[in-house]
Design a protein around this motif. Structure first.
Motif, PDB file in Angstrom:
ATOM      1  N   UNK A 135       0.852  -1.182   0.000  1.00 41.58           N
ATOM      2  CA  UNK A 135       0.000   0.000   0.000  1.00 41.58           C
ATOM      3  C   UNK A 135       0.896   1.242   0.000  1.00 41.58           C
ATOM      4  N   UNK A 136       0.890   1.980  -1.113  1.00 40.89           N
ATOM      5  CA  UNK A 136       1.779   3.143  -1.214  1.00 40.89           C
ATOM      6  C   UNK A 136       1.050   4.475  -1.001  1.00 40.89           C
ATOM      7  N   UNK A 137      -0.111   4.408  -0.374  1.00 39.27           N
ATOM      8  CA  UNK A 137      -0.810   5.646  -0.017  1.00 39.27           C
ATOM      9  C   UNK A 137       0.073   6.478   0.915  1.00 39.27           C
ATOM     10  N   UNK A 138       0.072   7.795   0.752  1.00 39.28           N
ATOM     11  CA  UNK A 138       0.955   8.624   1.577  1.00 39.28           C
ATOM     12  C   UNK A 138       0.707   8.466   3.083  1.00 39.28           C
ATOM     13  N   UNK A 139       1.781   8.614   3.847  1.00 37.82           N
ATOM     14  CA  UNK A 139       1.713   8.514   5.307  1.00 37.82           C
ATOM     15  C   UNK A 139       1.256   9.851   5.875  1.00 37.82           C
ATOM     16  N   UNK A 140       0.737   9.814   7.102  1.00 39.14           N
ATOM     17  CA  UNK A 140       0.294  11.059   7.732  1.00 39.14           C
ATOM     18  C   UNK A 140       0.566  10.996   9.225  1.00 39.14           C
ATOM     19  N   UNK A 141       0.231  12.089   9.926  1.00 39.39           N
ATOM     20  CA  UNK A 141       0.472  12.128  11.372  1.00 39.39           C
ATOM     21  C   UNK A 141       1.950  12.273  11.658  1.00 39.39           C
ATOM     22  N   UNK A 142       2.444  11.478  12.600  1.00 39.63           N
ATOM     23  CA  UNK A 142       3.875  11.528  12.931  1.00 39.63           C
ATOM     24  C   UNK A 142       4.620  10.465  12.122  1.00 39.63           C
ATOM     25  N   UNK A 143       5.630  10.906  11.372  1.00 39.59           N
ATOM     26  CA  UNK A 143       6.371   9.991  10.496  1.00 39.59           C
ATOM     27  C   UNK A 143       7.855  10.023  10.875  1.00 39.59           C
ATOM     28  N   UNK A 144       8.414   8.862  11.144  1.00 41.70           N
ATOM     29  CA  UNK A 144       9.849   8.778  11.450  1.00 41.70           C
ATOM     30  C   UNK A 144      10.602   8.305  10.202  1.00 41.70           C
ATOM     31  N   UNK A 145      11.755   8.929   9.968  1.00 39.83           N
ATOM     32  CA  UNK A 145      12.540   8.587   8.767  1.00 39.83           C
ATOM     33  C   UNK A 145      13.977   8.308   9.137  1.00 39.83           C
ATOM     34  N   UNK A 146      14.602   7.400   8.401  1.00 42.19           N
ATOM     35  CA  UNK A 146      16.043   7.167   8.591  1.00 42.19           C
ATOM     36  C   UNK A 146      16.571   6.330   7.438  1.00 42.19           C
ATOM     37  N   UNK A 147      17.884   6.298   7.316  1.00 46.13           N
ATOM     38  CA  UNK A 147      18.515   5.461   6.298  1.00 46.13           C
ATOM     39  C   UNK A 147      19.596   4.608   6.932  1.00 46.13           C
ATOM     40  N   UNK A 148      19.870   3.443   6.340  1.00 41.39           N
ATOM     41  CA  UNK A 148      20.966   2.599   6.841  1.00 41.39           C
ATOM     42  C   UNK A 148      21.663   1.985   5.628  1.00 41.39           C
ATOM     43  N   UNK A 149      22.953   1.790   5.763  1.00 42.25           N
ATOM     44  CA  UNK A 149      23.724   1.318   4.608  1.00 42.25           C
ATOM     45  C   UNK A 149      23.918  -0.189   4.610  1.00 42.25           C
ATOM     46  N   UNK A 150      23.884  -0.767   3.410  1.00 48.53           N
ATOM     47  CA  UNK A 150      24.211  -2.192   3.259  1.00 48.53           C
ATOM     48  C   UNK A 150      25.203  -2.348   2.099  1.00 48.53           C
ATOM     49  N   UNK A 151      25.853  -3.460   2.092  1.00 45.06           N
ATOM     50  CA  UNK A 151      26.838  -3.819   1.055  1.00 45.06           C
ATOM     51  C   UNK A 151      27.985  -2.814   0.952  1.00 45.06           C
ATOM     52  N   UNK A 152      28.278  -2.127   2.041  1.00 47.57           N
ATOM     53  CA  UNK A 152      29.344  -1.128   1.991  1.00 47.57           C
ATOM     54  C   UNK A 152      30.584  -1.535   2.762  1.00 47.57           C
ATOM     55  N   UNK A 153      30.576  -2.730   3.317  1.00 47.85           N
ATOM     56  CA  UNK A 153      31.685  -3.116   4.196  1.00 47.85           C
ATOM     57  C   UNK A 153      32.981  -3.311   3.409  1.00 47.85           C
ATOM     58  N   UNK A 154      34.035  -2.695   3.910  1.00 54.53           N
ATOM     59  CA  UNK A 154      35.347  -2.872   3.291  1.00 54.53           C
ATOM     60  C   UNK A 154      36.217  -3.620   4.288  1.00 54.53           C
ATOM     61  N   UNK A 155      36.692  -4.768   3.863  1.00 55.03           N
ATOM     62  CA  UNK A 155      37.485  -5.581   4.778  1.00 55.03           C
ATOM     63  C   UNK A 155      38.871  -4.970   4.922  1.00 55.03           C
ATOM     64  N   UNK A 156      39.342  -4.748   6.147  1.00 53.45           N
ATOM     65  CA  UNK A 156      40.673  -4.161   6.293  1.00 53.45           C
ATOM     66  C   UNK A 156      41.770  -5.139   5.887  1.00 53.45           C
ATOM     67  N   UNK A 157      42.832  -4.597   5.315  1.00 54.89           N
ATOM     68  CA  UNK A 157      43.973  -5.439   4.926  1.00 54.89           C
ATOM     69  C   UNK A 157      44.634  -6.011   6.174  1.00 54.89           C
ATOM     70  N   UNK A 158      45.350  -7.088   5.987  1.00 52.89           N
ATOM     71  CA  UNK A 158      46.007  -7.751   7.108  1.00 52.89           C
ATOM     72  C   UNK A 158      47.007  -6.824   7.791  1.00 52.89           C
ATOM     73  N   UNK A 159      47.931  -6.253   7.006  1.00 54.96           N
ATOM     74  CA  UNK A 159      48.991  -5.410   7.578  1.00 54.96           C
ATOM     75  C   UNK A 159      48.500  -3.975   7.721  1.00 54.96           C
ATOM     76  N   UNK A 160      48.865  -3.379   8.826  1.00 54.95           N
ATOM     77  CA  UNK A 160      48.416  -2.013   9.103  1.00 54.95           C
ATOM     78  C   UNK A 160      48.838  -1.040   8.002  1.00 54.95           C
ATOM     79  N   UNK A 161      50.063  -1.228   7.490  1.00 52.92           N
ATOM     80  CA  UNK A 161      50.561  -0.272   6.485  1.00 52.92           C
ATOM     81  C   UNK A 161      49.806  -0.384   5.157  1.00 52.92           C
TER      82      UNK A 161
END
Ligand SMILES: [Zn+2]
Length: 338
Positions: A135-161
């Motif tokens: 149901x894509x009818x518009x929301x009303x009243x009090x609406x909470x919004x936020x975003x979260x990221x996925x598929x963005x993980x970068x694995x750190x290299x073994x050596x610090x340098x």
């Protein structure tokens, strides 16, 4: 103290055992009723004529009295041309409905005794139906919004340098996506939290997309609650926008929170880490919407959820994406809201 709703008998109106004890005729009747209602009002999927079409009992098929088209109870639905028994589909929907944090294709394949590939497509057909019928009818009243990221993980290299600064824009993965959520607060005293949730996939949490989505899916005069991200700054011009700065507090002195959006992501992350492990970007919008459906139906009995999912499957046309998926027919475009 009163018992939690989910522990009460009212929340438990369906069991997979009951579905598995159905005969094929029972399964046929359940599917028919959820598709066309209780009466004998069968509608032809070809020409749309409703009425008493000739029924062939041995083949469980109708012949349209108007256009002569022969159809079955699944013709023109997401389960058209099915190879498994109807009962198996109902069992799959029951397992899917009971899995409050989602169900992986591997687990579904073990429970149903099908190949992994079959279970993968089956679960996605269910998700597709939830998405198509949302149901894509518009929301009303009090609406909470936020975003979260996925598929963005970068694995750190073994050596610090060898390690890079993972915060820099040029080091971000190109397939990183933002799942954006908008949730409408319940005004019913018996139901705390959100009642309606809409999710979208964006390339990033930004002012243009957030503004467009708020304009399209939130009614004028609504109150918007968001966090300190500058993606929400432009909303102040059009809506009564209230902010909470999460780097210093979770509830502002004025009582503003963004908790309904956070609780959506709580379930979404559990689904990601505990069940799916990976969300392909091609199907991310469906996964996000599945979590939204599960949040919105959290206070319903599992029988009611089962009926709702089955109804949506019966109302959704066979999707081209999920016909011959393993024969190479795949989705080529992401469902981005940008
Ligand atoms: Zn017809």
């Amino acid at each position: 103290m009163s018992q939690h709703f989910l522990l009460s008998a009212k929340a438990r109106t369906l069991s997979v055992l009951k579905v598995m004890q159905m005969t094929d005729t029972d399964a046929f009747s359940v599917f028919k009723e959820l598709r066309w209602g209780e009466g004998n009002e069968v509608s032809c999927p070809c020409c749309g004529v409703i009425g008493k079409h000739a029924f062939r009992r041995d083949r469980k098929q109708w012949r349209c009295k108007d256009c002569g088209h022969t159809f079955s109870v699944t013709s023109g639905t997401i389960f058209a041309n099915h190879k498994l028994s109807l009962k198996t589909y109902l069992a799959a929907i029951a397992l899917f409905s009971n899995a409050v944090k989602g169900i992986s294709a591997l687990q579904l394949s073990r429970d149903l005794g099908t190949q992994y590939k079959t279970a993968f497509v089956l679960a996605h057909k269910i998700r597709e139906s939830l998405m198509e019928q949302r149901n894509v009818e518009p929301l009303s009243g009090e609406v909470h919004m936020d975003g979260a990221y996925v598929n963005g993980y970068i694995r750190p290299q073994n050596k610090k340098e060898d390690r890079i600064d993972r915060r820099l824009a040029e080091h971000q993965r190109p397939d990183k996506r933002c799942v954006f959520v908008m949730r409408q607060k319940s005004t019913d005293a018996d139901m705390a939290g959100a009642i309606k949730t809409l999710t979208f996939v964006l390339k990033g949490e930004n002012q243009i997309d957030v503004g467009n989505l708020a304009h399209a899916f939130v009614k004028k005069g609504s109150i918007i609650c968001a966090d300190e991200s500058n993606a929400y700054d432009a909303l102040h011009a059009k809506f009564d926008t209230r902010r909470v700065n999460h780097s210093v507090e979770y509830r502002s002195n004025k009582g503003v929170t963004n908790n309904m959006a956070e609780s959506y992501f709580s379930r979404f992350r559990r689904m990601q880490y505990g069940q799916m492990h990976k969300f392909g970007n091609m199907h991310l919008a469906s996964y996000a919407n599945e979590a939204a459906f599960r949040e919105d139906t959290r206070r319903q009995s599992n029988g009611a959820i089962f009926m709702e999912v089955t109804k949506r499957c019966a109302k959704t046309r066979a999707s081209r994406v999920w016909c011959g998926y393993w024969q190479g027919n795949k989705r080529h475009e992401e469902r981005l809201a940008s």
